[in-house]
Design a protein around this motif. Structure first.
Motif, PDB file in Angstrom:
ATOM      1  N   LEU A  85      -3.889  14.929   3.817  1.00 21.24           N
ATOM      2  CA  LEU A  85      -4.613  13.822   3.198  1.00 21.24           C
ATOM      3  C   LEU A  85      -3.847  13.169   2.052  1.00 21.24           C
ATOM      4  O   LEU A  85      -3.870  11.947   1.910  1.00 21.24           O
ATOM      5  CB  LEU A  85      -5.950  14.328   2.658  1.00 21.24           C
ATOM      6  N   LEU A  86      -3.180  13.980   1.239  1.00 21.64           N
ATOM      7  CA  LEU A  86      -2.546  13.407   0.047  1.00 21.64           C
ATOM      8  C   LEU A  86      -1.522  12.320   0.394  1.00 21.64           C
ATOM      9  O   LEU A  86      -1.546  11.257  -0.223  1.00 21.64           O
ATOM     10  CB  LEU A  86      -1.966  14.509  -0.850  1.00 21.64           C
ATOM     11  N   PRO A  87      -0.650  12.528   1.401  1.00 23.93           N
ATOM     12  CA  PRO A  87       0.253  11.428   1.765  1.00 23.93           C
ATOM     13  C   PRO A  87      -0.493  10.189   2.276  1.00 23.93           C
ATOM     14  O   PRO A  87      -0.087   9.058   1.983  1.00 23.93           O
ATOM     15  CB  PRO A  87       1.119  12.025   2.877  1.00 23.93           C
ATOM     16  N   SER A  88      -1.616  10.385   2.991  1.00 24.81           N
ATOM     17  CA  SER A  88      -2.387   9.216   3.446  1.00 24.81           C
ATOM     18  C   SER A  88      -2.957   8.461   2.256  1.00 24.81           C
ATOM     19  O   SER A  88      -3.008   7.226   2.263  1.00 24.81           O
ATOM     20  CB  SER A  88      -3.573   9.634   4.316  1.00 24.81           C
ATOM     21  N   ILE A  89      -3.398   9.206   1.260  1.00 21.90           N
ATOM     22  CA  ILE A  89      -3.953   8.555   0.071  1.00 21.90           C
ATOM     23  C   ILE A  89      -2.854   7.782  -0.661  1.00 21.90           C
ATOM     24  O   ILE A  89      -3.060   6.651  -1.106  1.00 21.90           O
ATOM     25  CB  ILE A  89      -4.628   9.600  -0.840  1.00 21.90           C
ATOM     26  N   ALA A  90      -1.660   8.377  -0.729  1.00 19.56           N
ATOM     27  CA  ALA A  90      -0.531   7.690  -1.382  1.00 19.56           C
ATOM     28  C   ALA A  90      -0.208   6.398  -0.626  1.00 19.56           C
ATOM     29  O   ALA A  90       0.034   5.345  -1.236  1.00 19.56           O
ATOM     30  CB  ALA A  90       0.680   8.613  -1.425  1.00 19.56           C
ATOM     31  N   ALA A  91      -0.246   6.448   0.716  1.00 20.42           N
ATOM     32  CA  ALA A  91       0.044   5.263   1.520  1.00 20.42           C
ATOM     33  C   ALA A  91      -1.038   4.194   1.303  1.00 20.42           C
ATOM     34  O   ALA A  91      -0.736   2.997   1.220  1.00 20.42           O
ATOM     35  CB  ALA A  91       0.134   5.649   2.993  1.00 20.42           C
ATOM     36  N   LEU A  92      -2.283   4.647   1.180  1.00 20.55           N
ATOM     37  CA  LEU A  92      -3.378   3.707   0.905  1.00 20.55           C
ATOM     38  C   LEU A  92      -3.136   2.980  -0.413  1.00 20.55           C
ATOM     39  O   LEU A  92      -3.331   1.769  -0.521  1.00 20.55           O
ATOM     40  CB  LEU A  92      -4.695   4.482   0.778  1.00 20.55           C
ATOM     41  N   ARG A  93      -2.726   3.749  -1.427  1.00 17.65           N
ATOM     42  CA  ARG A  93      -2.469   3.149  -2.746  1.00 17.65           C
ATOM     43  C   ARG A  93      -1.385   2.086  -2.648  1.00 17.65           C
ATOM     44  O   ARG A  93      -1.508   1.012  -3.223  1.00 17.65           O
ATOM     45  CB  ARG A  93      -2.007   4.231  -3.729  1.00 17.65           C
ATOM     46  N   THR A  94      -0.322   2.401  -1.900  1.00 16.07           N
ATOM     47  CA  THR A  94       0.778   1.443  -1.758  1.00 16.07           C
ATOM     48  C   THR A  94       0.268   0.150  -1.118  1.00 16.07           C
ATOM     49  O   THR A  94       0.521  -0.944  -1.623  1.00 16.07           O
ATOM     50  CB  THR A  94       1.903   2.054  -0.893  1.00 16.07           C
ATOM     51  N   HIS A  97      -1.840  -1.889  -3.549  1.00 16.85           N
ATOM     52  CA  HIS A  97      -1.100  -2.601  -4.595  1.00 16.85           C
ATOM     53  C   HIS A  97      -0.254  -3.741  -4.041  1.00 16.85           C
ATOM     54  O   HIS A  97       0.135  -4.645  -4.771  1.00 16.85           O
ATOM     55  CB  HIS A  97      -0.268  -1.621  -5.432  1.00 16.85           C
ATOM     56  N   ARG A  98      -0.014  -3.714  -2.741  1.00 11.51           N
ATOM     57  CA  ARG A  98       0.703  -4.850  -2.138  1.00 11.51           C
ATOM     58  C   ARG A  98      -0.215  -6.049  -1.955  1.00 11.51           C
ATOM     59  O   ARG A  98       0.232  -7.111  -1.532  1.00 11.51           O
ATOM     60  CB  ARG A  98       1.297  -4.444  -0.789  1.00 11.51           C
ATOM     61  N   GLN A  99      -1.500  -5.868  -2.275  1.00 13.18           N
ATOM     62  CA  GLN A  99      -2.463  -6.977  -2.185  1.00 13.18           C
ATOM     63  C   GLN A  99      -2.517  -7.575  -0.789  1.00 13.18           C
ATOM     64  O   GLN A  99      -2.521  -8.797  -0.636  1.00 13.18           O
ATOM     65  CB  GLN A  99      -2.135  -8.069  -3.222  1.00 13.18           C
ATOM     66  N   ARG A 100      -2.530  -6.688   0.222  1.00 19.46           N
ATOM     67  CA  ARG A 100      -2.694  -7.153   1.599  1.00 19.46           C
ATOM     68  C   ARG A 100      -3.989  -6.540   2.131  1.00 19.46           C
ATOM     69  O   ARG A 100      -3.977  -5.459   2.731  1.00 19.46           O
ATOM     70  CB  ARG A 100      -1.502  -6.689   2.452  1.00 19.46           C
ATOM     71  N   PRO A 101      -5.130  -7.230   1.909  1.00 17.05           N
ATOM     72  CA  PRO A 101      -6.423  -6.655   2.291  1.00 17.05           C
ATOM     73  C   PRO A 101      -6.504  -6.279   3.762  1.00 17.05           C
ATOM     74  O   PRO A 101      -7.164  -5.314   4.128  1.00 17.05           O
ATOM     75  CB  PRO A 101      -7.419  -7.772   1.966  1.00 17.05           C
ATOM     76  N   ASP A 102      -5.771  -7.021   4.635  1.00 14.08           N
ATOM     77  CA  ASP A 102      -5.825  -6.716   6.067  1.00 14.08           C
ATOM     78  C   ASP A 102      -5.162  -5.371   6.370  1.00 14.08           C
ATOM     79  O   ASP A 102      -5.698  -4.536   7.098  1.00 14.08           O
ATOM     80  CB  ASP A 102      -5.185  -7.861   6.868  1.00 14.08           C
ATOM     81  N   LEU A 103      -3.984  -5.157   5.761  1.00 15.19           N
ATOM     82  CA  LEU A 103      -3.282  -3.873   5.962  1.00 15.19           C
ATOM     83  C   LEU A 103      -4.087  -2.724   5.373  1.00 15.19           C
ATOM     84  O   LEU A 103      -4.210  -1.653   5.970  1.00 15.19           O
ATOM     85  CB  LEU A 103      -1.918  -3.893   5.255  1.00 15.19           C
ATOM     86  N   PHE A 104      -4.629  -2.975   4.186  1.00 11.16           N
ATOM     87  CA  PHE A 104      -5.396  -1.932   3.503  1.00 11.16           C
ATOM     88  C   PHE A 104      -6.607  -1.544   4.348  1.00 11.16           C
ATOM     89  O   PHE A 104      -6.902  -0.360   4.521  1.00 11.16           O
ATOM     90  CB  PHE A 104      -5.818  -2.432   2.120  1.00 11.16           C
ATOM     91  N   LEU A 105      -7.277  -2.549   4.910  1.00 15.14           N
ATOM     92  CA  LEU A 105      -8.448  -2.282   5.757  1.00 15.14           C
ATOM     93  C   LEU A 105      -8.048  -1.445   6.972  1.00 15.14           C
ATOM     94  O   LEU A 105      -8.735  -0.483   7.334  1.00 15.14           O
ATOM     95  CB  LEU A 105      -9.104  -3.594   6.202  1.00 15.14           C
ATOM     96  N   ARG A 106      -6.909  -1.792   7.565  1.00 14.55           N
ATOM     97  CA  ARG A 106      -6.483  -1.059   8.755  1.00 14.55           C
ATOM     98  C   ARG A 106      -6.229   0.416   8.424  1.00 14.55           C
ATOM     99  O   ARG A 106      -6.661   1.316   9.121  1.00 14.55           O
ATOM    100  CB  ARG A 106      -5.217  -1.692   9.334  1.00 14.55           C
ATOM    101  N   ARG A 107      -5.557   0.644   7.308  1.00 20.57           N
ATOM    102  CA  ARG A 107      -5.243   2.027   6.953  1.00 20.57           C
ATOM    103  C   ARG A 107      -6.507   2.802   6.538  1.00 20.57           C
ATOM    104  O   ARG A 107      -6.692   3.964   6.887  1.00 20.57           O
ATOM    105  CB  ARG A 107      -4.202   2.089   5.843  1.00 20.57           C
ATOM    106  N   ALA A 108      -7.401   2.119   5.792  1.00 18.33           N
ATOM    107  CA  ALA A 108      -8.642   2.776   5.367  1.00 18.33           C
ATOM    108  C   ALA A 108      -9.494   3.106   6.592  1.00 18.33           C
ATOM    109  O   ALA A 108     -10.148   4.150   6.653  1.00 18.33           O
ATOM    110  CB  ALA A 108      -9.410   1.877   4.393  1.00 18.33           C
ATOM    111  N   THR A 109      -9.462   2.220   7.602  1.00 17.72           N
ATOM    112  CA  THR A 109     -10.237   2.457   8.817  1.00 17.72           C
ATOM    113  C   THR A 109      -9.680   3.651   9.576  1.00 17.72           C
ATOM    114  O   THR A 109     -10.441   4.501  10.058  1.00 17.72           O
ATOM    115  CB  THR A 109     -10.233   1.204   9.709  1.00 17.72           C
ATOM    116  N   SER A 110      -8.349   3.769   9.662  1.00 22.71           N
ATOM    117  CA  SER A 110      -7.843   4.918  10.424  1.00 22.71           C
ATOM    118  C   SER A 110      -8.127   6.214   9.676  1.00 22.71           C
ATOM    119  O   SER A 110      -8.427   7.234  10.312  1.00 22.71           O
ATOM    120  CB  SER A 110      -6.376   4.769  10.832  1.00 22.71           C
TER     121      SER A 110
END
Ligand code: HEC
Length: 210
Positions: A85-94, A97-110
């Protein structure tokens, strides 16, 4: 960390530690992940007003700040282990911070799909007259003061819970109910309601505004 600060942190941990039993950290983590996915969905939705977007960013930043600690506390074996989980959380943070809501949504959904919240107690929701009455009584005594009127200018207003019941996917609404109600730090931040009381509130909100 300065000594004064570590003492404060320790006191805080000691005060909170007995509040949650082992399995409850696992649930708290799954609730956070489900709510994070819901907030990501609203952030990526072009219909969400700018002021709400700012509020959602603040909520997401705060959850991303504590999610790693919750993952450690949950300490699950297997796919939900902190090591995975910790690496997934780190990837979510990245992505956040890139301010790409679409990418963030995709990663949060997976993450939410890999790590679903068990909603079997609440879905399908069984509406009984007793639950409707209990939900109404809790709402009138404990929620209405803050939730009756929603400030349209606030970034994170107390939402209209009847409207939220209509507009939110059912599992996400359960997660928001489990995660969005808490006590005060002096007692415990834990949600003070049983699953049966939460189900009663869900029945009351789902029936629509009286
Ligand atoms: C002291 C004021 C106050 C009281 C009392 C209160 N709430 Fe809230 N509630 C809020 C505010 C403010 C928010 C928005 C917080 C945010 O978005 O970060 C909120 C958010 C929520 C959310 C949404 C959480 C989310 O993740 O979107 C739910 C669900 C909720 N409250 C349910 C309840 C219920 C049910 C009760 C009564 C048992 C209750 N609240 C009592 C102020 C209150």
């Amino acid at each position: 960390m300065r000594p004064g600060r570590s003492i404060t942190v320790l006191t805080l941990l000691a005060a909170c530690a007995p509040a949650l039993a082992a399995g409850e950290y696992d649930r708290a983590l799954r609730v956070d992940v489900a709510v994070l996915q819901g907030d990501a969905r609203l952030l990526a939705d072009p219909a969400t007003p700018a002021v709400r977007r700012a509020g959602l960013r603040a909520r997401i930043a705060s959850t991303l700040g504590t999610l790693g600690m919750t993952a450690r506390e949950a300490g699950n074996p297997g796919p939900a282990s902190p090591q995975i989980l910790l690496p997934s959380i780190a990837a979510l943070r990245t992505d956040f911070h890139r301010q790409r809501p679409d990418l963030f949504l995709r990663r949060a959904t997976s993450l939410a799909m890999a790590f679903p919240l068990d909603t079997a107690y609440f879905i399908p929701l069984v509406a009984t007259p007793l639950r409707a009455r209990t939900g109404q009584s809790i709402y009138r005594q404990l929620c209405i003061g803050c939730h009756q009127y929603t400030d349209p200018k606030a970034a994170n207003p107390a939402p209209d819970l009847f409207a939220m019941a209509r507009s939110t996917p059912p599992a996400e609404f359960v997660a928001r109910m489990l995660g969005g109600i808490h006590g005060v730090p002096r007692t415990t931040l834990k949600n003070p309601f049983s699953d049966e009381e939460i189900a009663s509130l869900l029945v009351y909100f789902s029936a629509g505004k009286p």
